[in-house]
Design an enzyme around this catalytic site. Sequence first.
Site, PDB file in Angstrom:
ATOM      1  N   TYR A   1       1.111  -1.026  -0.519  1.00  0.00           N
ATOM      2  CA  TYR A   1      -0.366  -0.009  -0.062  1.00  0.00           C
ATOM      3  C   TYR A   1       0.652   1.124  -0.120  1.00  0.00           C
ATOM      4  O   TYR A   1       1.732   1.379   1.151  1.00  0.00           O
ATOM      5  CB  TYR A   1      -0.581  -0.228   1.496  1.00  0.00           C
ATOM      6  CG  TYR A   1      -1.668  -1.122   1.526  1.00  0.00           C
ATOM      7  CD1 TYR A   1      -1.763  -2.013   2.190  1.00  0.00           C
ATOM      8  CD2 TYR A   1      -3.501  -0.505   1.047  1.00  0.00           C
ATOM      9  CE1 TYR A   1      -2.470  -3.285   2.326  1.00  0.00           C
ATOM     10  CE2 TYR A   1      -4.472  -1.675   1.350  1.00  0.00           C
ATOM     11  CZ  TYR A   1      -3.236  -2.952   1.510  1.00  0.00           C
ATOM     12  OH  TYR A   1      -4.830  -4.127   1.979  1.00  0.00           O
TER      13      TYR A   1
ATOM     14  N   LYS B   1     -11.623  -5.476   4.145  1.00  0.00           N
ATOM     15  CA  LYS B   1     -12.245  -5.445   5.022  1.00  0.00           C
ATOM     16  C   LYS B   1     -13.891  -5.597   5.101  1.00  0.00           C
ATOM     17  O   LYS B   1     -15.120  -6.186   5.730  1.00  0.00           O
ATOM     18  CB  LYS B   1     -12.316  -3.991   5.905  1.00  0.00           C
ATOM     19  CG  LYS B   1     -11.688  -4.538   6.937  1.00  0.00           C
ATOM     20  CD  LYS B   1     -11.128  -5.781   7.520  1.00  0.00           C
ATOM     21  CE  LYS B   1      -9.581  -5.543   8.683  1.00  0.00           C
ATOM     22  NZ  LYS B   1      -8.731  -6.899   8.804  1.00  0.00           N
TER      23      LYS B   1
END
Length: 394
Positions: free
Chosen positions: A204, A300
């Site tokens: 990321y 998530k």
Amino acid sequence: MSKTHKTQVCIIGAGPSGLLLAQTLANAGIDSIVLDRKDRAYIEGRVRAGVLEQGSVDALIDAGVSSRLQAEGIPHGGFDLAFGGVRHRIDLEGLTGKSVTVYGQTEVTKDLFDARFGQGQSFFFNVEDVRPSDLKESKPKVHFQHEGCSITVECDYIAGCDGFHGVSRQAIPADVINTFERVYPFGWLGILVERPPVNHELIYANHERGFALASMRSATRSRYYIQCKLEDDLIDWSDDRFWGELAERLGPETAACLQTGPSFEKSIAPLRSFVTEPMRYGNLFLAGDAAHIVPPTGAKGLNLAIADIRLLSRALIEHYNSGNDSHLDTYSHTVLKRVWKVERFSWQLSNLMHQFPHHTPFEKHMQRAEFDYIASSEAASTAIAENYVGLPLE
Ligand code: APR
Ligand code: PHB
């Protein structure tokens, strides 16, 4: 023509939430009907994220749908956060003793369909005008149109698993429901490509040109994302432009390992944080994207949906096996406590890793300082790691 069907649980939506619920209930001998406004091929074709917490893997093992996941899923013991060219590895395994598994949501959905098809599961696809009713009665109903026929399903419980744009949440009276939302001022442009990943773990990256994520689906298939403008059009993003932008944002050292090629999927997704309270009204229970949305930073969405279903299926099974409704009664409260914590993590990681158009120099310094703190503190890295591998169910 009109028809009435009876079942114990009517499940609206055949995404991962609805399918996992149907599978878990069937394993416990509880009858359900699943309906969706799309068909199986369409649902299986949707490309979504691909990182499973250990708790999600365990739920899929318990549900008996894990043989391909256990053979093909790739365990990852860490991932990198990069900021302005500096990479910091979050050692998930070292810091928490746990890892995550890279396995696409598309594959999870296929495995669940394979498990339910031909197993006596009632499905209605391509349904229209779905309308839940009598939610406070002991026999709530779901009405819909299917192949020219008006159908009513009479049941004990309705599971609203119909995603963000579904009808279940809207069936809850406006004076009962509260929603909380944050829309981010950018989107993610994602591609799939048949090339080995640039790194063996995810990266990321926050670069002054914007966020980038290097992910994967297998040893030969990569998934990459870059932050883009909300108003961007796919037409303006040729593969060449995408690769050029990704290489810049990953930095020269990482980009040296980048294997480019023709993309076979390309899409833009907006980023949103969204929570509905409560997640129960009468005999209607909401689960997954129907009740909450997280921005994809941290992957998530699917994990939250699976956690909801673990708690909802446990509560329903207890009701049917022993007449004990205590977990049905606490479902909304228990789930929402965890949902808010996961919302917090997804929001924090999104805030840390993106370039915000309205950020002042002070806010840019705050972002940099937060990254430097995480990179220099085992406590801060552990906080990231324990959220990434998944918080306890309750
Ligand atoms: N009637 C019937 N079905 C509907 C309706 C409706 N009115 N509206 C939506 N649906 C169906 C959609 O076609 C879809 O197949 O509900 C399903 C919802 O699936 P998802 O959106 O995948 O939601 P969920 O199963 O909760 O999965 C959550 O999927 O969306 C991702 O990021 C999300 O990873 C997370 C996970
Ligand atoms: C993905 O592989 O699609 C992916 C991985 C991690 C994320 C989001 C998406 O945080």
